[in-house]
Design a protein around this motif. Structure first.
Motif: not given
Length: 149
Positions: A32-33, A36, A118-119, A121, A147-149
């Motif tokens: 979870k982002r 930024k 960006g994404p 892993t 994976t964090i988007k």
């Protein structure tokens, strides 16, 4: 004919052994982002009724503690240590000592600082041991990818 019967017997025995492998802990992973440049990796263990998983802070000489290791990557770095909620601490006869563990479920959290917008892993491994009031299973190690988007 005897070879055919022997092969069938061995195949049935193999299928029976596979069916008896216990997997009382199920794992789930997410990222979870939170800004930024920062994210949190969530690692959840859900234990079957009667089973428990040991804390990362288990004292030496007892059961194998849960250890979460992240694969190094230039795209991110760890912020602090992996955290866990307050564990249950009780005396366990099997280890003749107080041990810290979790029942039902637990979520481990690791904050990371990302060098890319960006994404991303993130890969790693979890080593753990689980027991119930009758037996302990050998330690196990699983790989994970988030994976964090």
């Amino acid at each position: 004919m005897k070879k055919l019967i022997l092969i069938l017997v061995l195949m049935c025995a193999g299928a029976t052994l596979r069916a008896q492998i216990l997997t009382p802990v199920k794992w789930a992973y997410a990222g979870k982002r939170i800004s930024k440049t920062e994210a949190v990796i969530l690692i959840k263990a859900t234990m079957d009724d009667g089973w428990h998983l040991y804390s990362q802070n288990t004292t030496e000489g007892g059961p194998v503690k849960t250890t979460i290791t992240f694969t190094p990557d230039a795209k991110y770095k760890m912020i602090g240590k992996t955290i866990e909620p307050k564990a249950i601490t009780e005396f366990e006869k099997a280890f003749n000592m107080n041990v810290s563990f979790f029942e039902h479920s637990v979520v481990f959290q690791q904050k990371i600082k990302m060098s890319t917008a960006g994404p991303l892993t993130v890969k790693g491994t979890v080593e753990y041991m689980t027991c119930n009031d009758q037996k302990c299973l050998p330690p196990d190690q699983l790989s994970f990818t988030v994976t964090i988007k």
